[in-house]
Design a protein around this motif. Structure first.
Motif, PDB file in Angstrom:
ATOM      1  N   TYR A  39     -22.401 -30.801  14.217  1.00 38.03           N
ATOM      2  CA  TYR A  39     -23.179 -31.209  13.832  1.00 38.03           C
ATOM      3  C   TYR A  39     -24.616 -30.258  13.071  1.00 38.03           C
ATOM      4  N   ALA A  40     -23.887 -29.291  12.527  1.00 37.45           N
ATOM      5  CA  ALA A  40     -25.147 -28.660  11.529  1.00 37.45           C
ATOM      6  C   ALA A  40     -23.728 -27.510  10.709  1.00 37.45           C
ATOM      7  N   PRO A  41     -23.595 -27.622   9.357  1.00 34.84           N
ATOM      8  CA  PRO A  41     -23.173 -26.286   8.995  1.00 34.84           C
ATOM      9  C   PRO A  41     -22.815 -25.200   9.761  1.00 34.84           C
ATOM     10  N   GLY A  42     -21.835 -24.665   9.909  1.00 39.12           N
ATOM     11  CA  GLY A  42     -21.455 -23.116  10.197  1.00 39.12           C
ATOM     12  C   GLY A  42     -21.976 -23.132  11.876  1.00 39.12           C
ATOM     13  N   LEU A  43     -21.605 -24.457  12.437  1.00 39.79           N
ATOM     14  CA  LEU A  43     -21.531 -24.753  13.425  1.00 39.79           C
ATOM     15  C   LEU A  43     -19.716 -24.999  14.014  1.00 39.79           C
ATOM     16  N   ASP A  44     -19.783 -24.798  15.093  1.00 39.57           N
ATOM     17  CA  ASP A  44     -18.465 -25.176  16.025  1.00 39.57           C
ATOM     18  C   ASP A  44     -17.996 -26.212  15.040  1.00 39.57           C
ATOM     19  N   PRO A  45     -16.975 -26.972  14.918  1.00 42.03           N
ATOM     20  CA  PRO A  45     -16.857 -28.580  15.482  1.00 42.03           C
ATOM     21  C   PRO A  45     -17.054 -28.855  16.982  1.00 42.03           C
ATOM     22  N   VAL A  46     -17.285 -29.891  17.141  1.00 40.30           N
ATOM     23  CA  VAL A  46     -17.376 -30.170  18.477  1.00 40.30           C
ATOM     24  C   VAL A  46     -15.830 -31.778  18.782  1.00 40.30           C
ATOM     25  N   LEU A  47     -16.140 -32.589  17.501  1.00 41.75           N
ATOM     26  CA  LEU A  47     -14.868 -32.842  17.671  1.00 41.75           C
ATOM     27  C   LEU A  47     -13.627 -33.154  16.072  1.00 41.75           C
ATOM     28  N   GLN A  48     -11.569 -31.727  16.517  1.00 43.48           N
ATOM     29  CA  GLN A  48     -11.567 -31.076  15.627  1.00 43.48           C
ATOM     30  C   GLN A  48      -9.979 -32.507  15.223  1.00 43.48           C
ATOM     31  N   ASP A  49     -10.618 -32.845  13.865  1.00 41.62           N
ATOM     32  CA  ASP A  49      -8.865 -33.136  13.052  1.00 41.62           C
ATOM     33  C   ASP A  49      -8.561 -34.535  14.454  1.00 41.62           C
ATOM     34  N   VAL A  50      -9.323 -35.596  14.363  1.00 42.36           N
ATOM     35  CA  VAL A  50      -9.207 -36.378  15.507  1.00 42.36           C
ATOM     36  C   VAL A  50      -8.324 -37.604  14.976  1.00 42.36           C
ATOM     37  N   SER A  51      -7.238 -37.977  15.242  1.00 44.54           N
ATOM     38  CA  SER A  51      -6.561 -39.144  14.073  1.00 44.54           C
ATOM     39  C   SER A  51      -6.260 -40.568  14.765  1.00 44.54           C
ATOM     40  N   LEU A  52      -6.531 -41.643  15.025  1.00 41.35           N
ATOM     41  CA  LEU A  52      -6.743 -42.419  16.177  1.00 41.35           C
ATOM     42  C   LEU A  52      -6.801 -43.789  15.312  1.00 41.35           C
ATOM     43  N   ARG A  53      -6.425 -45.156  16.120  1.00 47.70           N
ATOM     44  CA  ARG A  53      -6.454 -46.357  15.117  1.00 47.70           C
ATOM     45  C   ARG A  53      -6.835 -46.792  16.815  1.00 47.70           C
ATOM     46  N   ILE A  54      -8.155 -47.929  16.377  1.00 46.17           N
ATOM     47  CA  ILE A  54      -8.418 -49.086  17.709  1.00 46.17           C
ATOM     48  C   ILE A  54      -8.314 -50.091  16.872  1.00 46.17           C
ATOM     49  N   GLU A  76      -6.533 -46.897  25.442  1.00 48.10           N
ATOM     50  CA  GLU A  76      -6.633 -45.667  26.365  1.00 48.10           C
ATOM     51  C   GLU A  76      -7.194 -44.420  25.339  1.00 48.10           C
ATOM     52  N   ILE A  77      -8.823 -43.500  25.669  1.00 43.88           N
ATOM     53  CA  ILE A  77      -8.572 -42.475  24.724  1.00 43.88           C
ATOM     54  C   ILE A  77      -9.089 -41.337  25.038  1.00 43.88           C
ATOM     55  N   VAL A  78      -8.177 -40.052  25.677  1.00 44.87           N
ATOM     56  CA  VAL A  78      -8.543 -39.309  26.180  1.00 44.87           C
ATOM     57  C   VAL A  78      -8.825 -38.085  25.571  1.00 44.87           C
ATOM     58  N   LEU A  79     -10.179 -37.602  26.113  1.00 46.92           N
ATOM     59  CA  LEU A  79     -10.331 -36.493  25.205  1.00 46.92           C
ATOM     60  C   LEU A  79     -10.661 -35.067  25.949  1.00 46.92           C
ATOM     61  N   ASP A  80      -9.874 -33.968  25.604  1.00 42.23           N
ATOM     62  CA  ASP A  80     -10.195 -32.766  25.970  1.00 42.23           C
ATOM     63  C   ASP A  80     -10.705 -31.457  25.643  1.00 42.23           C
ATOM     64  N   GLN A  81     -11.694 -30.662  25.180  1.00 34.00           N
ATOM     65  CA  GLN A  81     -11.765 -29.670  24.540  1.00 34.00           C
ATOM     66  C   GLN A  81     -12.106 -29.841  23.214  1.00 34.00           C
ATOM     67  N   GLY A  82     -12.464 -31.520  23.037  1.00 37.19           N
ATOM     68  CA  GLY A  82     -12.928 -31.917  21.409  1.00 37.19           C
ATOM     69  C   GLY A  82     -11.693 -32.539  20.412  1.00 37.19           C
ATOM     70  N   LYS A  83     -10.960 -32.640  21.565  1.00 36.58           N
ATOM     71  CA  LYS A  83      -9.377 -32.729  20.622  1.00 36.58           C
ATOM     72  C   LYS A  83      -9.051 -34.424  21.506  1.00 36.58           C
ATOM     73  N   VAL A  84      -8.257 -34.921  20.894  1.00 39.77           N
ATOM     74  CA  VAL A  84      -7.629 -35.932  21.309  1.00 39.77           C
ATOM     75  C   VAL A  84      -6.084 -35.427  22.697  1.00 39.77           C
ATOM     76  N   VAL A  85      -6.625 -35.866  23.816  1.00 39.86           N
ATOM     77  CA  VAL A  85      -5.012 -36.017  24.664  1.00 39.86           C
ATOM     78  C   VAL A  85      -4.331 -36.964  24.432  1.00 39.86           C
ATOM     79  N   ARG A  86      -4.410 -38.066  24.290  1.00 37.21           N
ATOM     80  CA  ARG A  86      -3.917 -39.230  23.811  1.00 37.21           C
ATOM     81  C   ARG A  86      -4.364 -40.705  23.471  1.00 37.21           C
ATOM     82  N   ALA A  87      -3.707 -41.340  23.171  1.00 38.64           N
ATOM     83  CA  ALA A  87      -4.885 -42.273  22.247  1.00 38.64           C
ATOM     84  C   ALA A  87      -3.856 -43.323  22.548  1.00 38.64           C
ATOM     85  N   GLY A  88      -4.155 -44.908  22.768  1.00 42.28           N
ATOM     86  CA  GLY A  88      -3.108 -45.840  22.600  1.00 42.28           C
ATOM     87  C   GLY A  88      -3.053 -46.614  23.861  1.00 42.28           C
TER      88      GLY A  88
END
Length: 1548
Positions: free
Chosen positions: A1331-1346, A1530-1542
């Motif tokens: 949300y702002a420089p210096g803050l921890d990421p909310v979503l990390q390295d998310v790659s998916l195709r809808i 389906e997209i399943v998120l947990d702790q800012g990461k994609v657990v499942r996408a498909g």
């Protein structure tokens, strides 16, 4: 010489011989009156004794309005009782203090020294014996009373002695020249030591506890009270106790910790309690509380007025002494000394007036603020949803018809127009009159009551008073308006309360003086002024009608701005902000147009006054010369002109005073009507429930309820009994579930039947969580004490521990407004934890698990209700509203269903077996496994540092801010105004010069002098000495003597007058246009930059702060700030011209003037830093006062349920204290400056007068120099003051300009038409979001195709980043540049395109959709892009029939209140879904859009969505399976990461 001495025989004066008390030509007392003068102190002392002891019994029985209000008298009384100790001789037991003993010695020794002096110099015995008897009486008073504080009686006696001795020594014939210096010193000095002691005696009893009071001249601190409570009289007179604060202010910027707390008599906790004890209407109570201050202020105001009138007379006598043959410089010195004394007295009175005015203002304002707040806490909550067709009951608004009641909740309505006093003070702009109220009040009165003048020129208009009408009860906006404007309107009248008496008195005195100078010829001038006033009554009526229309437009504009600011995120998600801006700008343009027209009318009002002012002397001089045939010599012209000006000022102030008082009366009437509104009903004594030690029980029998003030019943024939255990409440959307809880809380009107509810604290959790902008812990504690074991258990039960672990500050992490720093589920659990943590035996929980995922909701219910013997829920009666019956039913002891038209029935548990299945793909977790993400809104760091502190610049306003304002007004218009100023100044100089020449052309021996400052402040006025050598302006005057034919001189005089009128009118009208242009341009730039700011700015900036800048600060910009800037320029011109005049007279005066200017500037520079800091602190401290009040209104039901009203009242009192102490100290600082400027002005004028007299100049030159010096001093004074005021005013411009410098959302390229398209894929490639420089990421390295057209289910635990993922598709967040990630829709990188084009083709439906006031048609389609048929079809399918609730009957014209408050949460969600169906965007995002909708309705809505959005890519965030059971991706998120996408296997 013997004749000039004061013989002892004169001690027994001959009263009948005193024929001439004062000899003006000699500047002395009459020789036969000296004995009478010497006995004045004796008469004064005897009078004081008689008043103090003879009238003491009567004084003790004085009315309450003459008593000190909220003083320390109770403590003093107890102290006196302790001193008495049962001994009747109380005074004899009083201890001696050092000050008392010193006073006794100094006062007692004065008669002895006086007697010795009389023996040594018997020829001057009258002067030396004056103190004997008065000081002996003073000594006896001290001996008997032993005062520990300043004895006012002794001070009065000794002061009169000192004053009379000085007057006799200075004004007795031959006294100073013949009396030996030692004799003179011994005669006049004995009383001075006692005066020094009196000035340094404390004003507060030193035996009282002073540990919490700041010691004078020590470092200021907010931990102690203001030193005002223990200062001496001298420190009070000179305001020297402010020195430490000013020293700190000059070293650094002042902070909150540097400002003392309010003095004892200003603290609002005691003021509020004492004010509540008073009886009568609000107006009467204010008079009772502040009557003594009003009386003192009026007396001081009269003293100041007489002093002001005396100064021109003293100056005339001074000049007369120098122009007589031979000149009498000693007499001139006497009058110079009297002028100095008059100015010193006026300056000191000004300090006292300011102090008492400030006390009246601050205390009355605080009393009304706390009173309105308390009333809000106990009144019926009329802001609840209601049918607009139902007229409110029981609110009669005709003040004449309101009856007095003995109840403390009923108040009289004032019938006098003098409900308040006159005008605004400080740097705040004058509150604009309430046009509706003024017009109504004016129309109620016959013309003779409006003004006696109009009866001379018009027929009496009898307008029948309007019949009583019914008004809606005060809504939130109106209550805030009462707090912010009406309270100020009444309280700020105290600043000029003395004008009620001084203005009419000055008018009559001026008429008398004009008559004395011109005789009956003055009546012609008076007639002209009366005609002008009659015209202005019509002009004011026109202004009021225009103002009435403008206020209506302004209300609409403010409403739209408020909606815009509160809904800015939602508007930009839909790309609706441009449409809303057009609406705001249209309303703004209409407002400015009306404001422009109103200002033009006001300037026309001023023009009539100015024209009348110049026609006044023309008519008077015409009658005096042409009709009466008398010569207009300068000794007649200039005094008459001064009196004309004084009379004109008084006449001009009378209409303003009338309008001001009428406006205050209207404001008071609004407050009175609010205070008379009905309070929330409390149950009778016999129905207040069972004993506290018994089990809680709620019983309702055949009861019906309606929303407050509405006749339509929302619940009918309800019968139920609730006992300890869980009672479940269910029903369709809009059936009345929340209304049932409100009925239990007593917030609904009981329309029949009985209700028995224990009168005790109830833990209430609203459907929309209400949280305050404070820490999580404070929100949960909510006034309760902190018990660590219980707190930890509640945190564990509500599954908040994992959330808190993510925050560095844990439970001390601060959230934003209404918990905006938390996700929806986190807010719901914090509100639930607040109810559970409380010690309430009854809990009312309105769907607190709607926003929770299945796992978290299951664990919360299990933790709270699975073990009925747990310490948290044991023995508690819980009524739980929910749609998730499959989770809650197993724990319920009974289930209530709300159905039909507000009916309630008890359902057997066997019928409630849930057939709903939750999201089976979500793993069943334990609370320990859940680790929520920082926040769907902002992230952990954002929560801990969520709201940025408001910027408070240090030092003066930057020149760039002034330049922006000037440029916004148009440079050419500023230049034109300056040219008109110069023309007016030139014509003004010519005006007075022509008058001088006119008088001198009669060839009389009178020596011209002018006591008007303006004539001699002009450099042209000195040309009478210069022009003789060459160019002579007199050659251009009429060639005929006025003695032969006065008509050419009258014509020229009239022409010059009209040139001045024209120049001033043109400058006024150009200033009006500058105000219009500056307000238009600054507002447009500010609102447009605000609408395109980054979303991060909205996260860290409170709504109240933005509203403050776009309303209050813009109000200052729209006000008279341009006039203030012009006045600064004008004062600079006056100062410069005065300096030129003084330089032309003599270089010695120039040197003195420059030296005095340097002293003025040094004092002002010392004052300015602390003043600026205090003003900014005051501005910042005002925001919490109003924000807390707004928050209270929103959470009023919660506050009352928890029985926390007293806590919130005390918190409001503390907030008011914080705000008021900034204002209090700021005005104390103003008093410090005013005292020094007034004293310096008096000293400067005196020194210049003495120098002029001693220089041997002619009387005319001395008069010229003195008037120029007086103008110089006044201009220097005004220049410094106007600059300070302008600096304070431009703080508002500075705050508006800051909005123009906001960081803007990056502009992108315009995409192809219609993009995104149906079927476009959505690709996220290595996306990391923060949300702002210096803050921890909310979503990390998310790659998916809808895949395009997919029905996507996005699931995950509460706080896992689901909403962040959805918002990223709207372009509100961009991938971290370091990650190199991209978000593409249809192959287009959304970071590089125009975001508005993107959002127009994406629909986002939030869990809490924002609705706007208007109709359902306006809310479904704000842009009017679709026809009524399409909208009606969507409305029927979404909100019609069973979807909208039982018997909903919604149509496109159905009204919607602000925020959709007249709809249930589920109905609001249905409106949001209706928008999505109507838009049919290629991409639709649903964020828990059916969380508050029952399962059956949600199922039909899901079916409808599948049909209508079958071609769209639908992304659904939900916790219930029916919301996504038809999903194919389906997209399943947990702790800012994609657990499942498909793809989702529908068979699972």
């Amino acid at each position: 010489m013997a004749s000039s001495r004061l013989e002892f025989s004169q001690w027994r004066p001959c009263y009948s011989c005193c024929q001439e008390f004062w000899v003006p030509s000699a500047g002395t007392f009459g020789p036969q009156c000296l004995g009478l003068v010497g006995q004045i102190p004796i008469f004064t002392a005897l009078l004081v004794v008689v008043l103090r002891y003879g009238l003491a019994p009567l004084w003790h029985r004085r009315p309450i309005w003459l008593r000190k209000f909220a003083a320390e008298e109770d403590d003093l009384a107890s102290l006196r009782d302790e001193e008495a100790g049962g001994n009747a001789n109380t005074r004899a037991s009083r201890p001696w203090t050092a000050w008392t003993l010193a006073l006794l010695i100094s006062t007692g020794s004065a008669p002895i020294l006086a007697g010795i002096t009389a023996i040594l110099w018997p020829e001057y015995s009258l002067l030396s014996l004056i103190p004997v008897i008065p000081c002996l009486i003073s000594a006896i008073l001290v001996l008997v009373e032993r005062p520990r504080t300043l004895p006012v009686a002794v001070l009065l006696i000794n002061s009169v002695v000192c004053l009379v001795q000085t007057a006799v020594a200075a004004a007795a014939p031959g006294m100073v020249s013949s009396m030996p210096k030692l004799a003179l010193a011994c005669s006049t000095l004995p009383v001075l030591p006692s005066l020094v002691i009196l000035l340094n005696m404390p004003l507060r009893d030193p035996l009282l506890d002073s540990t919490d009071i700041g010691v004078p001249f020590t470092e200021p601190s907010s931990r102690v009270r203001s030193p005002e409570d223990i200062i001496t009289l001298w420190q009070w007179m000179t305001v020297s106790w402010m020195e430490p604060l000013m020293q700190v202010g000059n070293m650094r910027q002042l902070n909150d910790r540097d400002v003392w707390c309010l003095p004892y008599e200003f603290q609002h906790s005691r003021l509020h309690e004492r004010f509540r004890e008073l009886r009568g209407s609000v107006f009467v109570r204010i008079l009772k509380a502040n009557g003594l201050d009003l009386l003192i202020t009026t007396c001081l105001g009269l003293l100041d007025m007489f002093g002001r009138l005396a100064e021109p007379i003293l100056l005339q006598q001074l000049l007369g002494a120098l122009t007589r043959e031979p000149a009498r410089p000693k007499t001139a010195f006497v009058y110079a000394g009297l002028t100095l004394l008059t100015r010193v007295v006026r300056g000191q009175a000004g300090v006292f007036i300011l102090w008492f005015q400030r006390r009246e203002y601050e205390r009355s304002r605080g009393e009304m603020i706390t009173m309105i707040y308390e009333k809000t806490l106990r009144r019926k909550a009329f802001t609840f949803p209601r049918n607009r067709d139902d007229a409110p009951e029981g609110i009669t608004v005709d003040p004449a018809q309101q009856s007095d009641s003995s109840s403390e909740n009923s108040y009289e309505t004032p019938i006098s127009p003098l409900s308040g006093t006159s005008t605004l003070a400080g740097t705040q702009p004058d509150a604009e009159p309430d046009a509706d109220g003024i017009l109504e009040e004016i129309n109620k009165l016959p013309a003779s009551k409006i003004s006696w003048i109009t009866s001379l020129f018009q027929r009496k208009n009898r307008v029948m008073p309007p019949s009583p009408k019914r008004e809606s009860p005060a809504h939130t906006g109106k209550i805030l308006n009462l707090m912010r404007n009406d309270v100020y309107e009444v309280a700020q009248r105290f600043w000029e309360v003395e004008k009620i008496f001084t203005t009419p008195l000055r008018l009559f005195l001026s008429i008398g003086l004009v008559w004395w100078i011109l005789g009956r010829s003055s009546l012609y001038g008076v007639a002209v002024v009366l005609i002008g006033m009659a015209i202005n009554v019509k002009t004011m009526r026109l202004f009021v009608s225009i103002e009435q229309e403008r206020r209506s437009i302004t209300d609409d504009k403010l409403s739209q701005i408020s909606q815009f600011i509160e809904a800015i995120r939602h508007l930009r998600w839909y790309a609706w902000q441009d449409h809303w801006l057009e609406r705001i700008m249209t309303a703004r343009a209409a407002e400015l147009n009306k404001r422009f027209r109103g200002n033009i009318v006001l300037k026309a009002f001023t023009l009539v006054n100015v024209l009348t002012g110049y026609m006044f002397p023309i008519a008077g001089f015409l009658a005096y010369t042409a009709i009466s045939g008398r010569p207009l010599t300068v000794d007649v012209a200039y005094p008459a002109l001064n009196m004309f000006t004084l009379l004109q000022t008084s006449l001009r102030e009378l209409p303003d005073l009338f309008i001001t008082l009428m406006n205050a009366s209207v404001a008071m009437g609004r407050i009175e009507r609010f205070m008379s509104e009905p309070d929330k009903e409390e149950p009778p004594e016999d129905l207040r429930g069972i004993a506290p030690d018994a089990k809680p029980r709620i019983e309702i029998d055949q009861a019906s309820f309606s929303w407050p003030g509405v006749t339509k019943k929302v619940l009918r024939d309800v019968s139920l009994v609730c006992e300890p255990g869980l009672t479940l409440v269910c029903g369709r959307v809009g059936a009345g579930k929340s209304a049932l809880l409100q009925a239990v809380l007593g917030e609904l009107d009981l329309k029949g039947g009985t209700k028995t509810v224990p009168r005790e604290m109830i833990g209430y959790c609203a459907q929309t969580p209400w949280l305050e902008s404070m820490s999580i812990r404070d929100n949960i504690l909510f006034c309760a004490p902190y018990e660590k074991a219980r707190f930890d258990a509640v945190i564990e039960a509500c599954c908040l521990k994992p959330d808190l672990e993510k925050f560095r500050a844990k439970d001390l992490a601060t959230i934003g407004e209404n918990g905006v720093g938390l996700s929806g589920g986190q807010r719901a659990r914090v509100a639930l934890a607040r109810a559970v943590y409380s010690r309430a035996r009854i809990l009312l929980l309105d769907d607190p698990i709607a926003a929770l995922d299945h796992g978290t909701a299951t664990h919360v219910m299990k933790n709270l209700f699975s073990n009925s013997s747990s310490s948290l829920m044991d023995g508690r009666l819980v009524i739980f509203v929910t749609h998730r019956r499959d989770i809650a039913t197993r724990y319920a002891s009974q289930v209530l269903e709300v159905f039909g038209h507000g009916q309630v029935r008890v359902l057997p548990k066997a019928e409630l077996e849930s057939h709903e299945e939750e999201l089976e793909h979500l793993p069943v977790t334990t609370p320990g496994d859940s680790r929520p993400a920082p926040s769907d809104e902002s992230g952990a760091d954002a929560v801990e540092h969520f709201m940025e502190e408001e910027l408070r610049p240090h030092g003066g306003v930057l020149l760039s801010v002034y330049w922006r304002y000037v440029r916004s007004g148009g440079l050419s218009w500023w230049v034109a105004t300056a040219v008109f100023f110069a023309l007016f100044r030139l014509a003004n100089v010519a005006y007075f010069w022509f008058l001088k020449e006119w008088g001198e052309r009669y060839n009389t021996d009178s020596i011209p002098f002018d006591i008007n400052q303006q004539v001699l402040s002009s450099p042209i006025a000195g040309m009478e000495h210069v022009n003789r050598s060459g160019f002579n302006l007199g050659d251009y005057l009429p060639g005929i003597s006025p003695a032969d034919d006065v008509r050419p001189w009258l014509w020229w005089f009239s022409a010059i007058s009209l040139v001045q009128v024209l120049a001033q009118a043109l400058s006024d009208f150009t200033t009006v246009y500058i105000i219009y242009q500056a307000g238009k341009n600054l507002f447009t730039q500010a609102i447009r930059h605000l609408s395109n700011a980054t979303f991060r700015f909205y996260d860290v900036t409170p709504v109240g702060r933005l509203m403050n800048r776009l309303t209050s600060d813009m109000g200052v910009v729209d006000g008279q700030i341009a006039n203030q800037l012009m006045q600064l320029v004008w004062e600079a011109m006056s100062w410069g011209s005065a300096m030129v005049v003084i330089a032309m007279a003599t270089p010695v005066f120039l040197v003195m003037s420059i030296a005095m200017t340097i002293v003025f500037v040094m004092i002002f520079k010392y004052f300015l830093p602390a003043s600026q800091s205090l003003r900014r602190l005051e501005t910042v401290s005002l925001t919490p006062l109003m924000s807390n009040f707004g928050a209270l209104v929103e959470g009023l039901t919660t506050v009352r349920a928890f029985r926390a009203s007293a806590h919130f009242q005390q918190r409001l009192i503390a907030t008011t204290d914080t705000f008021q102490r900034m204002d209090h100290i700021y005005w104390s600082l103003q008093a410090w400056l005013q005292y020094r400027f007034d004293m310096l002005s008096a000293l400067t004028t005196f020194l210049l007068a003495v120098t002029a007299v001693m220089s041997g100049l002619s009387g005319g030159t001395v008069g010229f120099v003195l008037a120029a010096a007086s103008n110089f001093v006044q201009s220097t004074h005004n220049l410094c003051r106007k600059y300070g005021e302008l600096q304070m005013q431009f703080v508002s411009v500075e705050r508006v300009v800051e909005l123009q410098d906001l960081e803007q959302e990056p502009e992108g390229e315009k995409p192809a038409a219609g993009w995104p398209h149906y079927g476009d894929d959505i690709i996220l490639d290595h996306v990391t979001l923060r949300y702002a420089p210096g803050l921890d990421p909310v979503l990390q390295d998310v790659s998916l195709r809808i895949p395009g057209g997919a029905n996507v289910a996005v699931t995950g635990r509460t706080g896992s980043g689901k909403s962040t993922f959805a918002l990223s598709l709207l372009g509100t967040l961009h991938p971290d540049p370091d990650s190199g990630g991209t978000i593409r829709i249809g192959g287009v990188n959304i970071a590089e395109v125009d975001k508005n084009e993107l959002r127009r083709n994406i629909t986002f439906v939030a869990q809490d959709p924002v609705l706007f006031p208007g109709t359902l048609r306006n809310n479904l389609d704000p842009l009017n892009k679709y026809d009524d048929k399409d909208c009606a079809d969507v409305l029927e399918r979404v909100l019609g029939g069973e979807s909208g609730g039982s018997g909903s009957g919604f149509t496109l014209d159905s009204p919607v209140d602000a925020g959709g408050k007249n709809l249930s949460q589920g109905q609001r969600q249905l409106v949001g879904l209706g928008r999505a169906i109507l838009r049919r965007s290629p991409v639709v995002i649903l964020d828990e859009a059916t969380a508050s909708i029952d399962s059956a309705t949600a199922g039909s809505i899901q079916k409808l969505l599948r049909e209508e959005l079958r071609h769209s890519t639908v992304i659904t965030i939900a916790h219930r399976k029916e919301a996504v059971k038809q999903a194919d991706f389906e997209i399943v998120l947990d702790q800012g990461k994609v657990v499942r996408a498909g793809p989702l296997d529908l068979a699972e």
